[in-house]
Every structure is written in C-alpha cells, then in structure tokens.
Design a protein around this motif. Structure first.
Motif, PDB file in Angstrom:
ATOM      1  N   LEU A 106       1.787   5.523  -8.230  1.00  0.00           N
ATOM      2  CA  LEU A 106       2.061   6.960  -8.212  1.00  0.00           C
ATOM      3  C   LEU A 106       1.932   7.526  -6.800  1.00  0.00           C
ATOM      4  O   LEU A 106       2.722   8.385  -6.392  1.00  0.00           O
ATOM      5  CB  LEU A 106       1.105   7.676  -9.169  1.00  0.00           C
ATOM      6  CG  LEU A 106       1.307   7.321 -10.651  1.00  0.00           C
ATOM      7  CD1 LEU A 106       0.135   7.836 -11.475  1.00  0.00           C
ATOM      8  CD2 LEU A 106       2.621   7.901 -11.166  1.00  0.00           C
ATOM      9  N   GLU A 107       0.946   7.046  -6.044  1.00  0.00           N
ATOM     10  CA  GLU A 107       0.805   7.516  -4.667  1.00  0.00           C
ATOM     11  C   GLU A 107       1.981   7.046  -3.810  1.00  0.00           C
ATOM     12  O   GLU A 107       2.434   7.766  -2.912  1.00  0.00           O
ATOM     13  CB  GLU A 107      -0.518   7.021  -4.079  1.00  0.00           C
ATOM     14  CG  GLU A 107      -0.800   7.489  -2.656  1.00  0.00           C
ATOM     15  CD  GLU A 107      -0.892   9.009  -2.510  1.00  0.00           C
ATOM     16  OE1 GLU A 107      -0.739   9.494  -1.365  1.00  0.00           O
ATOM     17  OE2 GLU A 107      -1.100   9.712  -3.522  1.00  0.00           O
ATOM     18  N   MET A 108       2.516   5.844  -4.096  1.00  0.00           N
ATOM     19  CA  MET A 108       3.703   5.390  -3.382  1.00  0.00           C
ATOM     20  C   MET A 108       4.895   6.290  -3.696  1.00  0.00           C
ATOM     21  O   MET A 108       5.673   6.639  -2.807  1.00  0.00           O
ATOM     22  CB  MET A 108       4.010   3.939  -3.745  1.00  0.00           C
ATOM     23  CG  MET A 108       4.987   3.253  -2.781  1.00  0.00           C
ATOM     24  SD  MET A 108       6.716   3.542  -3.175  1.00  0.00           S
ATOM     25  CE  MET A 108       6.942   2.404  -4.518  1.00  0.00           C
ATOM     26  N   PHE A 109       5.039   6.711  -4.962  1.00  0.00           N
ATOM     27  CA  PHE A 109       6.081   7.679  -5.304  1.00  0.00           C
ATOM     28  C   PHE A 109       5.928   8.930  -4.445  1.00  0.00           C
ATOM     29  O   PHE A 109       6.903   9.461  -3.906  1.00  0.00           O
ATOM     30  CB  PHE A 109       5.991   8.067  -6.781  1.00  0.00           C
ATOM     31  CG  PHE A 109       6.415   7.001  -7.754  1.00  0.00           C
ATOM     32  CD1 PHE A 109       7.103   5.864  -7.339  1.00  0.00           C
ATOM     33  CD2 PHE A 109       6.141   7.138  -9.098  1.00  0.00           C
ATOM     34  CE1 PHE A 109       7.498   4.891  -8.246  1.00  0.00           C
ATOM     35  CE2 PHE A 109       6.534   6.179 -10.017  1.00  0.00           C
ATOM     36  CZ  PHE A 109       7.210   5.052  -9.592  1.00  0.00           C
ATOM     37  N   ALA A 110       4.689   9.417  -4.326  1.00  0.00           N
ATOM     38  CA  ALA A 110       4.444  10.647  -3.566  1.00  0.00           C
ATOM     39  C   ALA A 110       4.705  10.445  -2.078  1.00  0.00           C
ATOM     40  O   ALA A 110       5.332  11.295  -1.420  1.00  0.00           O
ATOM     41  CB  ALA A 110       3.011  11.118  -3.799  1.00  0.00           C
ATOM     42  N   GLN A 111       4.240   9.326  -1.511  1.00  0.00           N
ATOM     43  CA  GLN A 111       4.367   9.086  -0.072  1.00  0.00           C
ATOM     44  C   GLN A 111       5.818   8.938   0.367  1.00  0.00           C
ATOM     45  O   GLN A 111       6.160   9.227   1.518  1.00  0.00           O
ATOM     46  CB  GLN A 111       3.585   7.824   0.313  1.00  0.00           C
ATOM     47  CG  GLN A 111       2.079   7.969   0.278  1.00  0.00           C
ATOM     48  CD  GLN A 111       1.529   8.727   1.470  1.00  0.00           C
ATOM     49  OE1 GLN A 111       2.154   8.789   2.532  1.00  0.00           O
ATOM     50  NE2 GLN A 111       0.353   9.296   1.313  1.00  0.00           N
ATOM     51  N   THR A 112       6.679   8.469  -0.528  1.00  0.00           N
ATOM     52  CA  THR A 112       8.081   8.248  -0.147  1.00  0.00           C
ATOM     53  C   THR A 112       9.004   9.368  -0.617  1.00  0.00           C
ATOM     54  O   THR A 112      10.218   9.261  -0.445  1.00  0.00           O
ATOM     55  CB  THR A 112       8.582   6.903  -0.719  1.00  0.00           C
ATOM     56  OG1 THR A 112       8.491   6.924  -2.152  1.00  0.00           O
ATOM     57  CG2 THR A 112       7.753   5.743  -0.181  1.00  0.00           C
ATOM     58  N   SER A 113       8.469  10.396  -1.202  1.00  0.00           N
ATOM     59  CA  SER A 113       9.301  11.516  -1.650  1.00  0.00           C
ATOM     60  C   SER A 113       9.749  12.359  -0.462  1.00  0.00           C
ATOM     61  O   SER A 113       9.101  12.393   0.590  1.00  0.00           O
ATOM     62  CB  SER A 113       8.519  12.396  -2.632  1.00  0.00           C
ATOM     63  OG  SER A 113       8.340  11.745  -3.859  1.00  0.00           O
ATOM     64  N   GLY A 114      10.871  13.039  -0.649  1.00  0.00           N
ATOM     65  CA  GLY A 114      11.372  13.956   0.362  1.00  0.00           C
ATOM     66  C   GLY A 114      12.423  13.386   1.282  1.00  0.00           C
ATOM     67  O   GLY A 114      12.941  14.092   2.148  1.00  0.00           O
TER      68      GLY A 114
ATOM     69  N   THR B 184       0.868  -1.181   0.000  1.00  0.00           N
ATOM     70  CA  THR B 184       0.000   0.000   0.000  1.00  0.00           C
ATOM     71  C   THR B 184       0.904   1.231   0.000  1.00  0.00           C
ATOM     72  O   THR B 184       2.030   1.191   0.520  1.00  0.00           O
ATOM     73  CB  THR B 184      -0.910   0.054   1.244  1.00  0.00           C
ATOM     74  OG1 THR B 184      -0.128   0.378   2.400  1.00  0.00           O
ATOM     75  CG2 THR B 184      -1.633  -1.263   1.471  1.00  0.00           C
ATOM     76  N   PRO B 185       0.452   2.348  -0.564  1.00  0.00           N
ATOM     77  CA  PRO B 185       1.290   3.551  -0.583  1.00  0.00           C
ATOM     78  C   PRO B 185       1.728   4.010   0.805  1.00  0.00           C
ATOM     79  O   PRO B 185       2.867   4.435   1.001  1.00  0.00           O
ATOM     80  CB  PRO B 185       0.394   4.586  -1.261  1.00  0.00           C
ATOM     81  CG  PRO B 185      -0.527   3.784  -2.116  1.00  0.00           C
ATOM     82  CD  PRO B 185      -0.796   2.535  -1.333  1.00  0.00           C
ATOM     83  N   ARG B 186       0.836   3.899   1.794  1.00  0.00           N
ATOM     84  CA  ARG B 186       1.192   4.352   3.142  1.00  0.00           C
ATOM     85  C   ARG B 186       2.265   3.466   3.751  1.00  0.00           C
ATOM     86  O   ARG B 186       3.012   3.899   4.642  1.00  0.00           O
ATOM     87  CB  ARG B 186      -0.048   4.365   4.048  1.00  0.00           C
ATOM     88  CG  ARG B 186      -1.170   5.287   3.582  1.00  0.00           C
ATOM     89  CD  ARG B 186      -0.796   6.759   3.606  1.00  0.00           C
ATOM     90  NE  ARG B 186      -0.462   7.218   4.941  1.00  0.00           N
ATOM     91  CZ  ARG B 186      -1.352   7.530   5.885  1.00  0.00           C
ATOM     92  NH1 ARG B 186      -2.652   7.384   5.649  1.00  0.00           N
ATOM     93  NH2 ARG B 186      -0.952   7.969   7.066  1.00  0.00           N
ATOM     94  N   GLY B 187       2.345   2.224   3.294  1.00  0.00           N
ATOM     95  CA  GLY B 187       3.405   1.354   3.781  1.00  0.00           C
ATOM     96  C   GLY B 187       4.780   1.908   3.485  1.00  0.00           C
ATOM     97  O   GLY B 187       5.724   1.734   4.269  1.00  0.00           O
ATOM     98  N   GLY B 188       4.925   2.584   2.345  1.00  0.00           N
ATOM     99  CA  GLY B 188       6.203   3.214   2.023  1.00  0.00           C
ATOM    100  C   GLY B 188       6.576   4.279   3.025  1.00  0.00           C
ATOM    101  O   GLY B 188       7.748   4.406   3.417  1.00  0.00           O
TER     102      GLY B 188
END
Length: 466
Positions: free
Chosen positions: A203-211, A160-164
């Motif tokens: 794409l949401e996983m890309f966003a959640q793990t950015s920064g 899941t994206p939040r898992g990242g």
C-alpha cells in the motif's frame, strides 16, 4: 477463445461484490484506510474495510480501458480489451545453467537482460533479484542496469516502497523529452496477500508512486487449494474480489491512474508434492478466464506462463506452450514468464530463446486471418481453376511472408541438412543463440548524460536509504 458465458462472468462478479460489501478486505495502512473511509467505505467489526458496490463501479469506470506501455526506444504498445498481446520476461531468484542453479548476481542479471534485448517477440524486461545488492537498493539498481542493457519497456520489481519513488525519477530521465505519464517507459505492480489482505509495504508503494500516471499492475495470486478454494470458480471469485479492491485503492490515491487487472498469476496446489503449480492446464484456464473478467470490467489483463521443470527441457516446452497459447488465444494483454523455470523461481538464457519462439507461435495463432478481397484471392482461384500451381502465382509471392510464420530457432529441412549442421537439438540451438548474443561487447545502451543522471539518482537514494 471464450470459455465463460456473459452470465457466468456476471455471477462471479456479483458474488465478488457481495464479498467486498459483507466480508471486506484487510488494509494495513492508516492513511489509505482514512481515505477509503472518506470515499464511502466502512470499517467492519473484524477490522476489514467494506467496499460499497457504487464505489467499486465508480473506480473501475475511472481506470482507463487502454494502457500505454512504452519502450525506452521504439513505438509503444497499447493494451486493453481487444488490444495487443505482449510477452515479458519474469522475476526470479536463481540462474539456471545446464543442470545447475545458483543465485542471480550482477553478471547473470546483465546476461539475461542482454538476451532479452535481442528477442524478437519479447517486449519488456522484468528485473530479477540481484543477490549481492542489499534489498533497500535492489529495485532502483536493477532499473538502472535494465536501462543500460535494453531499449525495451522496463519492469523493475519493487523491494521497498521508497524504491518505487526512485524509479519514477529514473523513468522521467528515460522518457525525456516527454513527461513520464505520456511515455511510461517503466511500470509497476504489486500483489495482495491472499486471502483478502493488503499489506503495508504494498500500500505504501501504491502511495509513493502515485501522481505520475505510471501504470500499475494489480496482482491477485491465490493458490487454489491452499490460499483459495480448490475449485477454479471459487479461486476466480476471490481473485476478482481482491483485484477490484486494488482498483479502488489505486483510483482513490490517483484518479485515472492506468491499471492492469491481473488474475492470471493464480496458482494451483499440487496436493501430493505441496508445490504451487504454474504450468498445469488449470493455470491456462485461470489466466484465460482472468482475461475474460478483465474485459468484463473494461480493463487490460495479465497472466504468466512458467513450468515446474528444473531445466530447459521437453517438460518446460510443453507446459509453457500449453499455458502461453491458451492465454494468447484468450486475449491476455501481458503474458509474463519468458525464460522462467522451477515454478517461477529461476531464469535460463536458452529457455528465454525457446520461449520467445513459443511467443511468436502463440501470437501468430491468436491473429485472426484477414477476410478482405486480397486475402480471399477470388481472382487467383478463378485464374488457376484446377491447376495446382499456386507456388509460382504472384498472389503467393505477395502474401507468403505476412501469412506464414517462419521459425528462427526450429529446424525445417531434410535429415541430411540437419546432420550436416551438427544434428543439434532445439535446446542446443537455443544455447548457441544465447551465447552468440552475450559474446558481443556489452556496451551501455544509454547516452552519457542519461547514464550519468541515473547514476546520480541511484547514489542519492542509496544515501537516503542506507
């Protein structure tokens, strides 16, 4: 090893850029679409997003040519064009024991991780699926289990994206006292759906793990003859197009984020069995040329080696040796697949031991010999003249350990010695070695404070995502 000429690579890339401008890519994420449009992309009548050549070139230039991959304990690998080749394990659903296969549960996950930790030539542990853990917790629970049982680089698989985001928190604990971006002990990756479709979860996983500066492997996994053209050239052009779109997305979200340009996960379709092939010669070609295209862009590369065999046997050995050796000789930076079988669906402990041997052989074969004064041995040759007795010469004593690969698994000796040792096959020796590793007490590799903090993070995210 070079397969394509510079002109051929340029032609593939030029037609990829035409595809990005004229056909575009489906992007299922409203915020990322908005950011791409703000950066200079345009929306086509088909709903795809077109990527202008100038923006692609700018984003490829922003991505670092060298990527740092740190183990939890030890010296980091620096990968990139002309840099290190490292071997990793792989993801899987099933655990193979003898001729039997069953879903991976936590005891098997731990066993596979412990075997990985003991392998000499395998530098990272990839987290396979844990069947009894709910999908919304599986990625960060897997990360915690990896950290408890290996000191190597950690590559959790994201469900899941939040898992990242949870794993970024865990990574910061494991990297301490350095920041995670300076000591990236974890890395991520996600795959576009071929052809030309970035889905919302990825794409949401890309966003959640950015920064956080955490390396991201951008995977294109076309299947030649099914989801991409049957010709290797067409599949490579499509894969190059897809991975370039991923680089633009990643750099739009976090300029300068390290990227691994992965065309080496490409498959082929077996037209008689309708099975995606992973151990065929075309898989070797696609991964090797994928590395050449990554170097063309100045980016690190990746691939995998696997087999269609159901068990650890001769077929698995020849398929994985063929593909792994081709990829290492071509300079692929990250080669997945230590232990994988059944077209990447399964992992096997004794296959891990054999694959680690294959990795050692491939790394030695890919290491060019030194051509300095010591290696050329002019003085030794002049001294010996026509006497064939280099075995006792000091030059041999000084260099044989570094120059001659010594197998830790294969048998070398006379038949009498082999029979006295039990007349074991390589698979039987590998099975014994894996059993010896897991027979040792399964103690956590973490200190008490780090383990407690990882458990706290896991419980927090379980409550958030329940």
């Amino acid at each position: 090893m070079h397969i394509m000429t510079a002109d051929q690579l340029a032609r593939i890339n030029d037609r990829s850029l035409d595809l990005l401008e004229e056909i575009g890519v489906r992007v299922d994420h409203a915020e990322i679409t908005r950011r791409l449009l703000d950066a200079g992309c345009r929306e086509l009548s088909t709903g795809h997003i077109a990527f202008p050549r100038e923006l692609v070139a700018q984003c490829v230039e922003q991505a670092p040519s060298e990527v740092l991959l740190a183990p939890v304990e030890g010296e980091p690998a620096r990968i990139g064009p002309g840099g290190d080749t490292v071997f990793w394990t792989g993801n899987a659903l099933h655990y193979v024991e003898g001729r039997q296969s069953r879903p991976i549960e936590e005891p098997q996950f731990v066993k596979l991780t412990r075997v990985t930790d003991a392998l000499e030539h395998t530098q990272a542990a990839v987290a396979p699926t844990i069947s009894e853990i709910p999908a919304q917790f599986r990625d960060f629970t897997g990360c915690r289990l990896l950290a408890q049982h290996t000191r190597k680089h950690l590559r959790p698989c994201i469900y899941t994206p939040r898992g990242g985001a949870a794993i970024c928190e865990m990574g910061a604990v494991l990297a301490d006292p350095q920041p995670l971006r300076e000591r990236p002990v974890v890395s991520f990756g996600y795959t576009i759906v071929s052809p030309l479709h970035w889905t919302e979860p990825g794409l949401e996983m890309f966003a959640q793990t950015s920064g956080h500066g955490v390396p991201m492997m951008i995977n294109s996994e076309p299947t030649a003859g099914a989801t991409s053209p049957v010709t290797p050239g067409g599949t490579l052009m499509l894969a190059n197009t897809e991975a370039l779109s991923g680089v633009v997305i990643i750099q739009t979200l976090e300029p300068g984020r390290p990227c691994v340009f992965n065309l080496g996960f490409a498959h082929t379709m077996d037209m008689r069995q309708a099975i995606t092939r992973t151990g065929g010669p075309e898989n070797g070609l696609l991964g090797a040329i994928g590395a050449e295209l990554a170097r063309f862009h100045g980016l690190p590369s990746a691939s995998w080696m696997s087999s269609e065999s159901m068990v650890c046997d001769e077929q698995a050995a020849w398929e994985k040796t063929t593909v792994g050796l081709m990829h290492a000789m071509a300079g692929v930076n990250i080669i997945w697949g230590i232990g994988q079988l059944e077209s990447q669906r399964a992992l096997c402990p004794e296959m891990m031991v054999i694959d680690d041997e294959i990795a050692g052989i491939a790394l030695r074969a890919a290491r060019a010999p030194e051509i300095d004064d010591a290696a050329l041995a002019y003085e030794a040759i002049a001294e010996m003249g026509s006497h064939p007795d280099y075995l006792g010469h000091p030059h041999t004593l000084a260099h044989f350990r570094s120059e001659l690969y010594e197998s830790s698994l294969g048998f070398v000796g006379r038949r009498e010695r082999w029979e006295a040792a039990g007349a074991l096959t390589a698979v039987e020796r590998a099975r014994e070695r894996a059993a010896e590793i897991v027979a040792e007490p399964a103690e956590s590799r973490l200190d008490e404070d780090s383990e407690a903090e990882l458990m706290r993070i896991e419980e927090h995210w379980r409550e958030q995502l329940a």
